[in-house]
Design a protein around this motif. Structure first.
Motif, mmCIF file in Angstrom:
data_model
loop_
_atom_site.group_PDB
_atom_site.id
_atom_site.type_symbol
_atom_site.label_atom_id
_atom_site.label_comp_id
_atom_site.label_asym_id
_atom_site.label_seq_id
_atom_site.Cartn_x
_atom_site.Cartn_y
_atom_site.Cartn_z
ATOM 1 N N GLN A 8 27.564 39.189 21.891
ATOM 2 C CA GLN A 8 26.978 39.223 20.556
ATOM 3 C C GLN A 8 26.237 40.519 20.305
ATOM 4 N N THR A 9 26.464 41.085 19.132
ATOM 5 C CA THR A 9 25.678 42.203 18.647
ATOM 6 C C THR A 9 25.231 41.868 17.247
ATOM 7 N N GLU A 10 23.927 41.985 16.986
ATOM 8 C CA GLU A 10 23.422 41.772 15.645
ATOM 9 C C GLU A 10 22.737 43.046 15.189
ATOM 10 N N ASP A 11 23.104 43.502 13.988
ATOM 11 C CA ASP A 11 22.530 44.731 13.480
ATOM 12 C C ASP A 11 22.738 44.763 11.982
ATOM 13 N N THR A 12 21.806 45.354 11.257
ATOM 14 C CA THR A 12 21.976 45.445 9.814
ATOM 15 C C THR A 12 22.719 46.713 9.421
ATOM 16 N N ALA A 13 22.977 47.590 10.364
ATOM 17 C CA ALA A 13 23.712 48.803 10.057
ATOM 18 C C ALA A 13 25.211 48.533 10.085
ATOM 19 N N ALA A 14 25.981 49.280 9.266
ATOM 20 C CA ALA A 14 27.431 49.104 9.268
ATOM 21 C C ALA A 14 27.987 49.515 10.622
ATOM 22 N N PRO A 15 28.975 48.771 11.161
ATOM 23 C CA PRO A 15 29.522 49.083 12.470
ATOM 24 C C PRO A 15 30.317 50.382 12.444
ATOM 25 N N THR A 16 30.157 51.173 13.488
ATOM 26 C CA THR A 16 30.880 52.437 13.556
ATOM 27 C C THR A 16 31.735 52.533 14.801
ATOM 28 N N GLU A 17 31.537 51.627 15.762
ATOM 29 C CA GLU A 17 32.269 51.716 17.009
ATOM 30 C C GLU A 17 33.646 51.092 16.881
ATOM 31 N N ILE A 18 34.664 51.839 17.212
ATOM 32 C CA ILE A 18 36.029 51.334 17.188
ATOM 33 C C ILE A 18 36.297 50.609 18.493
ATOM 34 N N ALA A 19 37.022 49.474 18.404
ATOM 35 C CA ALA A 19 37.302 48.687 19.594
ATOM 36 C C ALA A 19 37.968 49.534 20.674
ATOM 37 N N LYS A 20 37.476 49.400 21.894
ATOM 38 C CA LYS A 20 38.018 50.153 23.012
ATOM 39 C C LYS A 20 39.255 49.460 23.559
ATOM 40 N N LYS A 21 40.017 50.154 24.361
ATOM 41 C CA LYS A 21 41.204 49.571 24.964
ATOM 42 C C LYS A 21 40.811 48.334 25.764
ATOM 43 N N GLY A 22 41.536 47.259 25.545
ATOM 44 C CA GLY A 22 41.222 46.031 26.250
ATOM 45 C C GLY A 22 40.206 45.183 25.537
ATOM 46 N N SER A 23 39.834 45.547 24.293
ATOM 47 C CA SER A 23 38.877 44.743 23.544
ATOM 48 C C SER A 23 39.219 44.765 22.067
ATOM 49 N N ILE A 24 38.823 43.699 21.376
ATOM 50 C CA ILE A 24 38.940 43.659 19.927
ATOM 51 C C ILE A 24 37.568 43.278 19.368
ATOM 52 N N THR A 25 37.270 43.763 18.175
ATOM 53 C CA THR A 25 35.966 43.514 17.552
ATOM 54 C C THR A 25 36.124 42.567 16.377
ATOM 55 N N ASN A 39 22.138 37.476 4.749
ATOM 56 C CA ASN A 39 21.842 38.154 3.482
ATOM 57 C C ASN A 39 22.544 39.496 3.353
ATOM 58 N N GLY A 40 22.909 40.110 4.483
ATOM 59 C CA GLY A 40 23.506 41.433 4.414
ATOM 60 C C GLY A 40 24.986 41.494 4.690
ATOM 61 N N TYR A 41 25.599 40.341 4.978
ATOM 62 C CA TYR A 41 26.988 40.359 5.448
ATOM 63 C C TYR A 41 27.961 40.926 4.425
ATOM 64 N N LEU A 42 27.886 40.491 3.190
ATOM 65 C CA LEU A 42 28.862 40.936 2.195
ATOM 66 C C LEU A 42 28.819 42.446 2.004
ATOM 67 N N THR A 43 27.621 43.000 1.955
ATOM 68 C CA THR A 43 27.488 44.440 1.785
ATOM 69 C C THR A 43 28.084 45.190 2.971
ATOM 70 N N LEU A 44 27.767 44.730 4.184
ATOM 71 C CA LEU A 44 28.248 45.413 5.382
ATOM 72 C C LEU A 44 29.760 45.265 5.543
ATOM 73 N N LEU A 45 30.281 44.129 5.137
ATOM 74 C CA LEU A 45 31.725 43.949 5.224
ATOM 75 C C LEU A 45 32.439 44.923 4.297
ATOM 76 N N GLY A 46 31.931 45.064 3.071
ATOM 77 C CA GLY A 46 32.528 46.014 2.148
ATOM 78 C C GLY A 46 32.475 47.433 2.679
ATOM 79 N N THR A 47 31.336 47.810 3.268
ATOM 80 C CA THR A 47 31.196 49.145 3.853
ATOM 81 C C THR A 47 32.168 49.342 5.001
#
Length: 440
Positions: free
Chosen positions: A37-54, A89-97
């Protein structure tokens, strides 16, 4: 940019602005990390590494059983599932980003199934799953709400549930309280309950999402007045909620309920959903507008009382309301790990994994897949379906375009006397007009 995605991103930007400017807005700046689990209000920037999906989801959409199944998937395939959670409260905004510009920052994301995902423009970013073998095991309703133009794009393990007034059946029997058949009887019941020193309703009115359920409870009345209301309201900004008489008169009843703050809990917490469990179990409150599976959650939390449910009697309504299908998973068509993502969905759709999932998800009363033995309806579910005067209506927010994300603040205004019914309707219609203009 295509029109549908433009609608989606503009609408989400509006949500971001309103959430940031609202008088009751809150911001969770915490960051928690563990193996899954990762929780953060910032938009995700890390691309899934080999052997993993996000996988990206709102914080309450991933349960312990999901993590267990993801871990089992990793052990079987060697593919790690990294879960990126955001505050509700922030999911929709972050998903769009996150999805903008053809980003591959997440491989799978979650979003409500049904018309909501269509009006949001998700068919433009979600992978076509029509050829997947597990679709043959879908219930018909699940296939329908997860499809667009004949193509299945959503994977759902949630179920259809029903919303109404959950009540402590044991307490009602002890006190001799009767189920109301009209709005007047409901308000009289609230007064009777208060006379016993008990708060009638649990309602964290400062929460962003839950209090709006009262407005969705007007769906049967709106449908009875105007059978084609979905097509009418979706045709353009010239067609308004102000044109529907039952919407106005129903809001007047909701306003009268909230104007008397002794009718419900109001502790000032922005998201006090979890406070409802002890309040109901300890008989501090007698009722709550919620979904029927909530009775199973109370039982799992230690409640020994029996729970029933009746249709919300706004405008003397006697018909239940359905959620239309819940939350689904979508594969980002821009992902670099499409095959691995499809492999995860196939794993989750195996019979033994579905049984494990539904056995743990006691909050679900129906299954989106056929022949699942471990899913069970609650007493509240069976009572709702037994007593509804007609087939439950799918709440209108699932079908009507451009629902104002600031509605929760208008409902708070009902309680403080700062918002009138006319203000409420004017704001909702103004928001819809703006969104229609943007989507042109």
């Amino acid at each position: 940019m295509k029109k549908g995605m433009k609608k989606f991103l503009v609408a989400l930007l509006t949500v971001s602005i309103l959430t940031g400017c609202g008088s009751n807005a809150t911001k969770d700046t915490s960051k928690k990390v563990d193996n899954t689990q990762t929780e953060d209000t910032a938009a995700p920037t890390e691309i899934a590494k080999k052997g993993s999906i996000t996988l990206m989801a709102s914080q309450n959409w991933i349960k312990d059983v999901d993590r267990e199944l993801f871990k089992a998937f990793e052990e079987e395939t060697g593919i790690e599932v990294k879960i990126l959670l955001t505050p509700d409260n922030g999911y929709l905004t972050l998903l769009g980003t996150t999805l903008s510009g053809g980003s591959n920052a997440v491989d799978i994301f979650m979003y409500p199934a049904g018309y909501e995902m269509i009006s949001a423009g998700l068919p433009e970013v979600a992978l076509d799953l029509t050829g997947e073998a597990w679709i043959d095991n879908y219930e018909d309703w699940a296939k329908e709400v997860n499809s667009y133009e004949g193509k299945v794009i959503g994977f759902s393990t949630w179920g259809v549930d029903y919303e109404g007034i959950l009540y402590n059946k044991t307490l009602f029997n002890e006190k001799g309280w009767k189920i109301p058949g009209s709005w007047a009887e409901f308000m009289n019941l609230c007064n009777t309950i208060k006379a016993e020193g008990i708060t009638p309703l649990y309602e964290g009115i400062n929460g962003v999402w839950h209090t709006q359920s009262w407005v969705y409870g007007l769906t049967p009345a709106i449908s009875a007045e105007k059978a084609d209301y979905i097509e009418y309201l979706n045709a353009g900004k010239e067609n308004k909620f102000a044109d529907i008489t039952s919407f106005k008169t129903g809001l007047e009843q909701i306003k009268s309920l909230f104007a008397d703050t002794t009718n419900y809990t109001n502790d000032g917490q922005a998201e006090d959903w979890f406070g409802s469990y002890p309040a109901l179990q300890n008989r501090e409150v007698a009722m709550m507008f919620t979904y029927s599976a909530y009775a199973a959650e109370l039982k799992a939390n230690g409640s020994t009382d029996e729970w029933g449910m009746f249709s919300v009697p706004l405008l003397d309504n006697k018909i239940g309301v359905s959620n239309g299908g819940g939350i689904a998973k979508y594969i980002n068509k821009n992902s670099d790990y499409i095959e691995a993502s499809k492999e995860l969905l196939s794993f989750l759709a195996k019979d033994e994994n579905l049984e494990k999932y539904y056995s743990a998800r006691t909050d679900l009363v129906t299954s989106s897949f056929k022949n699942v033995e471990s899913v069970n309806a609650t007493t509240a579910t069976t009572e709702m379906l037994k007593n509804t005067a007609a087939i439950p209506e799918v709440m209108f927010i699932k079908n009507v375009l451009y629902w104002d994300p600031n509605v929760y603040q208008y409902l708070q205004g009902f309680s403080t006397g700062t918002v009138t019914v006319e203000d409420f309707i004017a704001n909702v219609d103004a928001y819809r007009a703006e969104m229609f203009d943007i989507a042109k």
